[in-house]
Scaffold this active site. Structure first.
Site, PDB file in Angstrom:
ATOM      1  N   LYS A  95      -5.753   5.312  -3.165  1.00 21.48           N
ATOM      2  CA  LYS A  95      -5.051   4.165  -2.610  1.00 21.48           C
ATOM      3  C   LYS A  95      -4.221   4.601  -1.415  1.00 21.48           C
ATOM      4  O   LYS A  95      -3.350   5.465  -1.526  1.00 21.48           O
ATOM      5  CB  LYS A  95      -4.146   3.516  -3.660  1.00 21.48           C
ATOM      6  CG  LYS A  95      -3.454   2.263  -3.148  1.00 21.48           C
ATOM      7  CD  LYS A  95      -2.825   1.474  -4.270  1.00 21.48           C
ATOM      8  CE  LYS A  95      -2.276   0.148  -3.762  1.00 21.48           C
ATOM      9  NZ  LYS A  95      -1.744  -0.674  -4.836  1.00 21.48           N
ATOM     10  N   ASP A 140       4.248  -6.705 -10.335  1.00 16.52           N
ATOM     11  CA  ASP A 140       3.023  -7.298  -9.796  1.00 16.52           C
ATOM     12  C   ASP A 140       1.936  -7.310 -10.860  1.00 16.52           C
ATOM     13  O   ASP A 140       0.807  -6.869 -10.634  1.00 16.52           O
ATOM     14  CB  ASP A 140       2.562  -6.533  -8.558  1.00 16.52           C
ATOM     15  CG  ASP A 140       1.533  -7.326  -7.735  1.00 16.52           C
ATOM     16  OD1 ASP A 140       1.406  -8.544  -7.978  1.00 16.52           O
ATOM     17  OD2 ASP A 140       0.862  -6.735  -6.868  1.00 16.52           O
ATOM     18  N   ILE A 178      -4.993  -0.145   0.742  1.00 15.04           N
ATOM     19  CA  ILE A 178      -6.447  -0.180   0.652  1.00 15.04           C
ATOM     20  C   ILE A 178      -6.883   0.854  -0.371  1.00 15.04           C
ATOM     21  O   ILE A 178      -6.354   1.962  -0.431  1.00 15.04           O
ATOM     22  CB  ILE A 178      -7.081   0.134   2.021  1.00 15.04           C
ATOM     23  CG1 ILE A 178      -6.531  -0.820   3.095  1.00 15.04           C
ATOM     24  CG2 ILE A 178      -8.601   0.037   1.962  1.00 15.04           C
ATOM     25  CD1 ILE A 178      -6.941  -0.445   4.502  1.00 15.04           C
ATOM     26  N   VAL A 179      -7.879   0.510  -1.187  1.00 17.27           N
ATOM     27  CA  VAL A 179      -8.355   1.398  -2.238  1.00 17.27           C
ATOM     28  C   VAL A 179      -9.768   1.853  -1.903  1.00 17.27           C
ATOM     29  O   VAL A 179     -10.632   1.037  -1.562  1.00 17.27           O
ATOM     30  CB  VAL A 179      -8.329   0.716  -3.616  1.00 17.27           C
ATOM     31  CG1 VAL A 179      -8.775   1.691  -4.697  1.00 17.27           C
ATOM     32  CG2 VAL A 179      -6.936   0.191  -3.930  1.00 17.27           C
ATOM     33  N   GLY A 217      -5.301  -4.902  -0.855  1.00 22.80           N
ATOM     34  CA  GLY A 217      -4.185  -5.686  -1.374  1.00 22.80           C
ATOM     35  C   GLY A 217      -3.004  -5.586  -0.436  1.00 22.80           C
ATOM     36  O   GLY A 217      -3.039  -4.912   0.594  1.00 22.80           O
ATOM     37  N   GLY A 218      -1.930  -6.275  -0.828  1.00 24.21           N
ATOM     38  CA  GLY A 218      -0.748  -6.278   0.010  1.00 24.21           C
ATOM     39  C   GLY A 218      -0.117  -4.909   0.150  1.00 24.21           C
ATOM     40  O   GLY A 218       0.556  -4.614   1.136  1.00 24.21           O
TER      41      GLY A 218
END
Length: 1015
Positions: free
Chosen positions: A727, A821, A712-713, A708-709
């Site tokens: 994360k 978000d 990274i997960v 995602g913005g």
């Protein structure tokens, strides 16, 4: 002489006895000292170490330690560790060695794991609330027989309610609320005859409320609601609880009538039965509760009139009956007898007649909401007789006459909503200039006259003013421009005349300006461009003339521009084509001339946007301009542009290539960004059994489960088998407030919020370690192969659980958190598909504090979910989250992603749903439902048959349809363009609970779009 030795022997015997006793006390005190020192060694501290006084090596100093109380004999009888920020586990074996303990409090810490207290025969007070203890409470209660207080509120216990508690015959206070207890309430709890306080609210309990609880004849407070879902109704036996002071059984799916026997509870101070499915009339026996102070029966299906016997409730401060099916008139005695009344909410019923004209004369009224009824007559003149009235909402009725002059001097008012009535006369002087007024809605009435100017000392808080669709006339007062906080100004549909004052440019926070359908004249002032936050500007249907100021193109967030049906002339400024956010514009029916620009945003507009301008030319209008003299220069310019573009593209490519090489080298030198384990620091927020090196092992490309913005997960498994999600944040700095904010996130405890287990960092990288959610995100499930497996009831359940998580962030967390978000990919599902809000508040926390201004320098969110005011002004509050949540509800209903070509170019799911369901009809809703499931909810009369099975299926379908209509209706409220009109997340939770999937009700009314009135 014979007696002397005998006397000596006696003295020696006594002395030895005393010394022996002292030795025994010393030995016991030493044991207490050892227990406490060992306990402290198992605790973990954050920040400044707690228990700093527990540092003496002398056992005799124990009784002077903080939180420790001793008996006269020197034994420890009290341990109070409340709110010390401790974590770790608590050893039951050590606690049981404090065998003289009477008082034990571990409340308000972060202790985790299981706990069992036993073998303390003197223990009377036990408080373990507000921790993270899990497991169950199936203890040996016979070993703590004298316990009087057991408070386990707000933990993570997940088990059946413990039966052994029934053996605690001396128990006076029992609080097991705010956990995950499931199953039914044991009828044996009715044997705790000494109980004075009982709370089981906020669990997952089901079944019936046992009538045996009525045996608790000495109980004074009962709390059973919130999250629990009980069958049937309120036990009639509760009428025997004559000492009861507080009865709260709200938000738990109760059906049936309110028992008449509740009228026997003469000591009752608080009666909360709101947000259930109760039906029938309000028992007149409730009028016997003459000591009642707080009465809330709202959000049910009650019918009939307000009983005359309510005239006896002379002590009422809170009186809420809203969202029912009540009718009749509002009794006059409410004004005459309710002398303590502070809050009255009767909105969304069918009340008729006039509002009691003496209402407000008690001088205590603060909140009055009677909207969405059928009330007639005039507004009472003395609603603000003592300047305490804060909220006045009477919209959507049939009220006549003028607005009382007294409201113009009501300095306490913060919100006035009188729209959609038949009010006439002028607006009282000073009303819209009141110092605390934030919202004023007087639209859709017959108000006339001009707007008065305010004094030079104007210091209003007004953010939203709606006077549209009245008969107001005269010039726009210059003092309108002095509102420092005004965000929305709606004056359309009146008879205002004269020029638009240039001082309107001083409204620096204005987001929406609509002064259409008036008789305004003169030119558009260029100063309007100073309203840099404008997203909506409508000046249509006036008598404006002259050119369109080119400065308008400086309003960088403008989304809607309507200048149609005026007398504007000259050319349309080419610079408007560079307004990237402008998606809708209308220049029709003016006197514009020249060539219509074709580049930029102009290419997105339809020809109808320029109709009625015969002197405009251009290919879009099928009216070509004479460009023969411009051919050669134009071709040359085009060639030059292509050359410049090619060179620029080459330079950019070289720059990007060089940057990629540098980044790759940097990444390699840091061992993939991990670094040596010894260079990392880990802060644990739970009791964890892993180290930094275990976390770093997870950060591998093969373990990536999401990007995602924000980062990274990775998925990983710790040595003890526990699965986690790690994360890795990108682009996050190490500002001075970062760790404090992470600390706040780590302390959040809620069943519908993903738990942050730990935070790891070195000088380059931040890693957040979360509990792993096996079923991934709602977005992945909904838009992937699992979408067809998510039935309507499960989707409704997910909607409620996600709303509860956000409600906690907005209303119950300290400090309050705005997510920023909210989206389906940030709602995670565990193995049982329970919803958990994830990634909440992180971007805001990371940039909060000293860098608050930088926080809003860019949009933090996901396209398709971003609220209009956030996207165009970068101003965010909790209502921005509500909008995003509304988009998630539309996803659940339609099965579609928020944006995509399926809606048409430039159209998102919000616009598509609004257009497809413009009339709010059931048959329209069927067309937008997820086609993978919608067949189960479409109404088909042909499917009916005469047998009972068919009838049952029909009833089930009706219930399902009502839930879907309700879900759609709530979504529409959440996605209102005007943030003020959106509900709070607490309102959303209450509305969703009305049609819980486990409810068997099928007779609730269809929701109405007017339900948004009370917000």
């Amino acid at each position: 002489m014979v007696m002397v030795p005998s006397l000596v022997n006696i003295v020696l015997t006594v002395l030895l006895s005393v010394l022996g006793t002292s030795s025994c006390f010393a030995s016991s005190l030493l044991s207490d000292y050892e227990v406490l020192v060992t306990l402290k060694q198992g605790f973990e501290f954050r920040g400044v170490p707690a228990l700093s006084s527990w540092n003496s090596s002398s056992p005799s100093s124990v009784c002077s330690w903080g939180g420790i109380g001793c008996s006269r004999g020197g034994r420890v009888v009290s341990v109070d560790l409340t709110d010390l920020g401790l974590s770790g586990s608590v050893s039951p074996a050590l606690i049981s060695r404090l065998d003289q303990l009477v008082h034990l409090s571990l409340a308000g810490n972060n202790f985790s794991g299981s706990i069992e207290i036993g073998n303390l025969t003197n223990l009377r007070f036990l408080n373990i609330s507000a921790n993270q203890f899990d497991g169950g409470l199936h203890w040996n209660y016979s070993s703590i027989p004298n316990l009087q207080v057991l408070d386990a509120y707000d933990n993570s216990f997940a088990a059946l309610l413990p039966l052994g508690i029934s053996s605690l015959k001396k128990l006076r206070h029992l609080d097991l609320g705010g956990n995950y207890f499931y199953g039914t309430i044991p009828p044996s709890y009715g044997s705790l005859v000494g109980l004075e306080y009982l709370s089981l609210s906020g669990n997952d309990l089901q079944g019936k409320i046992p009538g045996e609880l009525a045996n608790l004849t000495g109980v004074r407070e009962i709390y059973l609601g919130h999250y629990n879902v009980f069958e049937d109704g309120i036990p009639a036996e509760f009428g025997k609880l004559v000492d009861l002071v507080v009865l709260d059984i709200s938000s738990c799916g109760l059906e049936g009538p309110i028992p008449h026997g509740l009228g026997n509870l003469k000591a009752l101070d608080t009666l909360y039965l709101h947000t259930n499915l109760l039906s029938g009339s309000i028992p007149r026996q409730i009028g016997n509760l003459t000591g009642l102070v707080y009465l809330d029966l709202s959000n049910n299906m009650l019918t009939g009139e307000i009983p005359l016997e309510f005239a006896n409730l002379k002590r009422l401060k809170l009186f809420n009956l809203f969202m029912n099916r009540l009718h009749g008139s509002i009794p006059d005695y409410i004004a005459g007898e309710f002398r303590e009344l502070e809050t009255m909410g009767l909105w969304m019923n069918n009340f008729t007649g006039i509002i009691p004209q003496k209402l407000g004369q008690n001088g205590r009224l603060q909140v009055l909401d009677l909207s969405s009824n059928k009330l007639t007559g005039t507004i009472p003149p003395n609603l603000c007789s003592s300047s305490r009235l804060r909220i006045l909402i009477l919209l959507n009725n049939f009220l006549l006459g003028p607005i009382p002059e007294g409201l113009g001097a009501c300095s306490s008012l913060t919100r006035v909503r009188l729209g959609q009535n038949y009010l006439n006369g002028s607006i009282p002087d000073g009303l819209i200039y009141l110092p605390l007024l934030n919202l004023a809605e007087l639209q859709n009435n017959y108000l006339s006259g001009s707007l008065s100017d305010a004094s030079s000392s104007l210091s209003s808080s007004l953010a939203h003013l709606n006077l549209s669709n009245n008969l107001l006339s005269g010039p726009l007062p210059t003092s309108l421009s002095k509102f420092p906080s005004l965000q929305i100004l709606l004056l359309s549909g009146n008879q205002f005349s004269g020029p638009i004052p240039a001082s309107i440019g001083q409204l620096h926070h204005l987001q929406k300006l609509d002064i259409s359908h008036n008789s305004l004249s003169g030119q558009i002032p260029p100063e309007i461009a100073n309203c840099t936050f404008l997203t909506y500007l409508d000046l249509s249907q006036n008598n404006l003339s002259g050119p369109v100021p080119s400065e308008i193109s400086n309003i960088r967030n403008l989304n809607y521009l309507n200048l149609s049906r005026n007398h504007l002339n000259q050319t349309i400024p080419r610079s408007i084509g560079g307004m990237k956010t402008l998606t809708t514009a209308d220049f029709s029916f003016n006197d514009f001339s020249g060539k219509l620009p074709e580049s930029g945003q102009f290419s997105l507009f339809n020809a109808s946007s320029f109709a009625g301008n015969p002197h405009l030319c251009g290919s879009l209008l099928n009216n070509p301009c004479n460009l023969s003299a411009m051919g050669t220069p134009r071709k040359a310019a085009a060639a030059d542009f292509k050359l410049i573009f090619a060179v620029g593209l080459l330079v950019c490519s070289l720059v990007f290539a060089a940057a990629a090489i540098v980044k790759a080298k940097s990444f390699k030198s840091r061992n993939g960004g991990g670094g040596r384990p010894e260079s990392w620091k880990m802060t644990a927020f739970q009791k964890v059994e892993f180290k930094v090196s275990d976390v770093l092992e997870c950060v591998k490309d093969g373990n990536v489960i999401g990007r995602g913005g924000a980062g990274i997960v990775y998925h990983g498994k710790m040595p003890n088998g526990v699965e986690v999600a790690v994360k890795k944040l990108v682009g996050m700095g190490h500002d001075h407030g970062f760790r404090a904010e992470i600390q706040t996130l780590g302390n959040i405890r809620h069943r519908n919020i993903v738990r942050l287990l730990a935070f790891c960092s070195n000088k380059d990288t931040n890693l957040l370690v979360y509990e792993y959610m096996r079923n991934g995100s709602l977005g992945e499930a909904l838009h992937g192969k699992k979408g067809s497996l998510l039935g309507w009831n499960l989707r409704y359940k997910i909607a409620i659980e996600a709303a509860r998580g956000l409600c906690y962030l907005h209303h119950d967390c300290s400090p309050l958190i705005v997510h920023r978000d909210v989206k389906s990919n940030n709602i995670l599902l565990n193995s049982t598909f329970e919803a958990h809000v994830a990634d909440f508040g992180l971007a805001k926390f990371l940039f909060q504090g000293g860098g608050a201004s930088e926080c809003m320098s860019a949009i933090a969110g996901s396209y398709g979910y971003i609220a209009p005011e956030y996207a165009y002004t970068l101003r965010v509050d909790e209502k921005s989250d509500v909008y995003s949540y509304g988009v998630v509800l539309l996803e659940l209903l339609t099965g579609r992603r928020p944006v995509g070509g399926e809606f048409g170019e430039g159209v998102d799911i919000v616009q598509w749903c609004k257009k497809a369901t413009s009339n709010w009809r059931r048959e329209e809703l069927v067309h937008i439902l997820d086609p993978r499931l919608s067949s189960s909810s479409s109404s088909s009369s042909s499917a009916a048959s005469s047998n009972s099975s068919s009838s049952s299926n029909s009833t089930s379908q009706q219930q399902e349809q009502q839930r879907l209509m309700h879900l759609f209706f709530i979504a529409m409220l959440c996605i209102q363009d005007n943030s003020v009109e959106r509900p709070t997340m607490r309102d959303v939770v209450h509305m969703l609970s009305e049609f819980h999937p486990n409810s068997s009700s099928s007779s609730s009314p269809n929701p109405s779009p007017n339900n948004k009135h009370h917000l």
